[in-house]
Scaffold this active site. Sequence first.
Site, mmCIF file in Angstrom:
data_model
loop_
_atom_site.group_PDB
_atom_site.id
_atom_site.type_symbol
_atom_site.label_atom_id
_atom_site.label_comp_id
_atom_site.label_asym_id
_atom_site.label_seq_id
_atom_site.Cartn_x
_atom_site.Cartn_y
_atom_site.Cartn_z
ATOM 1 N N HIS A 205 0.792 -1.243 0.000
ATOM 2 C CA HIS A 205 0.000 0.000 0.000
ATOM 3 C C HIS A 205 0.816 1.281 0.000
ATOM 4 O O HIS A 205 0.279 2.366 -0.162
ATOM 5 C CB HIS A 205 -0.966 0.035 1.189
ATOM 6 C CG HIS A 205 -0.305 0.387 2.498
ATOM 7 N ND1 HIS A 205 0.293 -0.548 3.300
ATOM 8 C CD2 HIS A 205 -0.141 1.576 3.127
ATOM 9 C CE1 HIS A 205 0.789 0.044 4.377
ATOM 10 N NE2 HIS A 205 0.545 1.342 4.302
HETATM 11 C C1 UD1 Z 1 -2.108 5.973 5.266
HETATM 12 C C2 UD1 Z 1 -0.842 6.540 5.870
HETATM 13 C C3 UD1 Z 1 0.216 5.451 5.911
HETATM 14 C C4 UD1 Z 1 -0.298 4.203 6.601
HETATM 15 C C5 UD1 Z 1 -1.611 3.751 5.981
HETATM 16 C C6 UD1 Z 1 -2.193 2.626 6.792
HETATM 17 C C7 UD1 Z 1 -0.410 8.928 5.444
HETATM 18 C C8 UD1 Z 1 0.360 9.899 4.645
HETATM 19 N N1 UD1 Z 1 -0.308 7.636 5.073
HETATM 20 O O1 UD1 Z 1 -1.805 5.614 3.925
HETATM 21 O O2 UD1 Z 1 1.331 5.928 6.644
HETATM 22 O O3 UD1 Z 1 0.653 3.191 6.431
HETATM 23 O O4 UD1 Z 1 -2.547 4.842 5.994
HETATM 24 O O5 UD1 Z 1 -3.071 1.854 6.036
HETATM 25 O O6 UD1 Z 1 -1.089 9.296 6.360
HETATM 26 N N2 UD1 Z 1 -8.921 5.075 0.431
HETATM 27 C C9 UD1 Z 1 -10.187 4.549 0.285
HETATM 28 N N3 UD1 Z 1 -10.887 4.248 1.411
HETATM 29 C C10 UD1 Z 1 -10.415 4.449 2.665
HETATM 30 C C11 UD1 Z 1 -9.122 5.000 2.786
HETATM 31 C C12 UD1 Z 1 -8.402 5.309 1.670
HETATM 32 O O7 UD1 Z 1 -10.668 4.350 -0.830
HETATM 33 O O8 UD1 Z 1 -11.113 4.135 3.643
HETATM 34 C C13 UD1 Z 1 -8.139 5.358 -0.797
HETATM 35 C C14 UD1 Z 1 -8.353 6.757 -1.351
HETATM 36 O O9 UD1 Z 1 -8.301 6.682 -2.735
HETATM 37 C C15 UD1 Z 1 -7.138 7.504 -0.838
HETATM 38 C C16 UD1 Z 1 -6.067 6.424 -0.835
HETATM 39 O O10 UD1 Z 1 -6.743 5.228 -0.488
HETATM 40 O O11 UD1 Z 1 -6.790 8.596 -1.641
HETATM 41 C C17 UD1 Z 1 -4.956 6.668 0.169
HETATM 42 O O12 UD1 Z 1 -5.483 6.871 1.469
HETATM 43 P P1 UD1 Z 1 -4.685 7.744 2.547
HETATM 44 O O13 UD1 Z 1 -5.355 7.656 3.868
HETATM 45 O O14 UD1 Z 1 -4.400 9.089 2.012
HETATM 46 O O15 UD1 Z 1 -3.287 7.037 2.622
HETATM 47 P P2 UD1 Z 1 -2.935 5.498 2.845
HETATM 48 O O16 UD1 Z 1 -2.284 5.005 1.613
HETATM 49 O O17 UD1 Z 1 -4.116 4.771 3.364
HETATM 50 N N1 UDP Z 2 -4.260 -5.195 8.795
HETATM 51 C C1 UDP Z 2 -5.545 -5.734 8.863
HETATM 52 N N2 UDP Z 2 -6.147 -6.111 7.690
HETATM 53 C C2 UDP Z 2 -5.527 -5.992 6.474
HETATM 54 C C3 UDP Z 2 -4.219 -5.447 6.428
HETATM 55 C C4 UDP Z 2 -3.619 -5.043 7.614
HETATM 56 O O1 UDP Z 2 -6.110 -5.878 9.947
HETATM 57 O O2 UDP Z 2 -6.134 -6.366 5.462
HETATM 58 C C5 UDP Z 2 -3.609 -4.773 10.051
HETATM 59 C C6 UDP Z 2 -2.283 -5.441 10.300
HETATM 60 O O3 UDP Z 2 -2.449 -6.689 10.936
HETATM 61 C C7 UDP Z 2 -1.578 -4.401 11.154
HETATM 62 C C8 UDP Z 2 -2.071 -3.100 10.608
HETATM 63 O O4 UDP Z 2 -3.314 -3.403 9.949
HETATM 64 O O5 UDP Z 2 -1.978 -4.516 12.505
HETATM 65 C C9 UDP Z 2 -1.097 -2.536 9.617
HETATM 66 O O6 UDP Z 2 -1.695 -1.496 8.919
HETATM 67 P P1 UDP Z 2 -1.197 -1.012 7.493
HETATM 68 O O7 UDP Z 2 -0.421 -2.067 6.820
HETATM 69 O O8 UDP Z 2 -2.398 -0.487 6.802
HETATM 70 O O9 UDP Z 2 -0.319 0.257 7.833
HETATM 71 P P2 UDP Z 2 1.174 0.511 8.373
HETATM 72 O O10 UDP Z 2 1.420 -0.378 9.527
HETATM 73 O O11 UDP Z 2 2.105 0.270 7.227
HETATM 74 O O12 UDP Z 2 1.165 1.951 8.730
#
Ligand code: UD1
Ligand code: UDP
Length: 356
Positions: A205
């Site tokens: 991601h």
């Molecule tokens: C964010 C965090 C990242 C973390 C991740 C955990 C920042 C800069 N990044 O990344 O550090 O590892 O969360 O998962 O804060 N979207 C949906 N539905 C949702 C959420 C997101 O469709 O419920 C899509 C949207 O198109 C959005 C994209 O995902 O633009 C990215 O979402 P965003 O929250 O900006 O960043 P993450 O990649 O989720």
């Molecule tokens: N996780 C989850 N379901 C998923 C993917 C991740 O419950 O489909 C959990 C995972 O076990 C961990 C956390 O989400 O506890 C990690 O989140 P993510 O990978 O989104 O973000 P990051 O840790 O890189 O910020």
Amino acid sequence: MKILTVVGARPQFIKASMLSKEFEKDSNIKEILVHTGQHYDADMSDVFFEQLKIPKPDYHLGIGSGTHGKQTGKMLSEIESILLKEKPDMVLVYGDTNSTLAGSLAASKLHIPIAHVEAGLRSFNKKMPEEINRLLTDHLSTWLFCPTKSALNNLRREGIKENVFITGDIMYDAVLHYKYEAIKHSTILTRLNLVKKDYYLVTIHRAENTDRMDRLKTLLTVLSQLDRPVVLPLHPRTKKKIEHWGLGSIISAAHIHTITPLDYFDMLTLESEAKIILTDSGGVQKEAYMLRVPCITLRDETEWIETVEAKWNSIVGADQQKILKEISDKKEPNSYPMLFGDGKTSGKIYKIISGR
Ligand code: UD1
Ligand code: UDP
């Protein structure tokens, strides 16, 4: 004591659930939970509140997605209004997302002390939005809770020395707390017809992998070449990019289970029983270690260097040959140092925060 906690993204719900349990036990502490709405799909947010029995947020800002500036700016403005109204004694933030930064910026301008859980992590790559969020949050925080010694050393190098504590990793608390319940209740292995220790679990991601077509294509191509079932719970960001670039056919082979994001119990179960985990997630790298599963990190660097030094994790970037070689060479190391504390991190943080 009034503590205002800001969460917004999937891993923050999991982390906050553990510390909230400590606060609930103390009648002198009132926790106010603010959900920024950074993650909003039911399987990225609600599912964790329900499964981990996290109280309903006191404020749900519903900010949603956007560019970094727009998303963080909207959060900043909304959180400021809440802080002015609630006047908490402290703002508590987790990790390194835009929600973390917005919470800490808003609090710092109002001179409200900030507690940062998962402080001191560094990738030394300022192209990562998370690195900016961590650096700024750490420099604004009053209490800094480091999961590891290397995190503490990073802070020392930046001149942050006061109120810095090594507490262990709060995600380890969650893993220990939920692991057995998860495995008992989850039916994911049967649902996907998987044999224990005979499949790969993959999560992708990070912006560096999803926002570059060449990198994403390479990673998906590797998955199409693997010799065992692959489980790929797709983050919505990755799903959208795969659709945008028309890469779906690369992962259409029968051995690849492309599924929606999983709840925590299914995820812990799949992690526990995987042969190898391939990921660019920070949390998943750590959980692989906590569950003693070899991990291959699809990034060019990691903040969790201890897992690499212990040889349970390897960094391969998005290099096809390196990934394939690493998969075929990967073995469980003989030693397993305790890297993330004793699973009592939330209790330690609670004691420091509450002064008990
Ligand atoms: C964010 C965090 C990242 C973390 C991740 C955990 C920042 C800069 N990044 O990344 O550090 O590892 O969360 O998962 O804060 N979207 C949906 N539905 C949702 C959420 C997101 O469709 O419920 C899509 C949207 O198109 C959005 C994209 O995902 O633009 C990215 O979402 P965003 O929250 O900006 O960043 P993450 O990649 O989720
Ligand atoms: N996780 C989850 N379901 C998923 C993917 C991740 O419950 O489909 C959990 C995972 O076990 C961990 C956390 O989400 O506890 C990690 O989140 P993510 O990978 O989104 O973000 P990051 O840790 O890189 O910020």
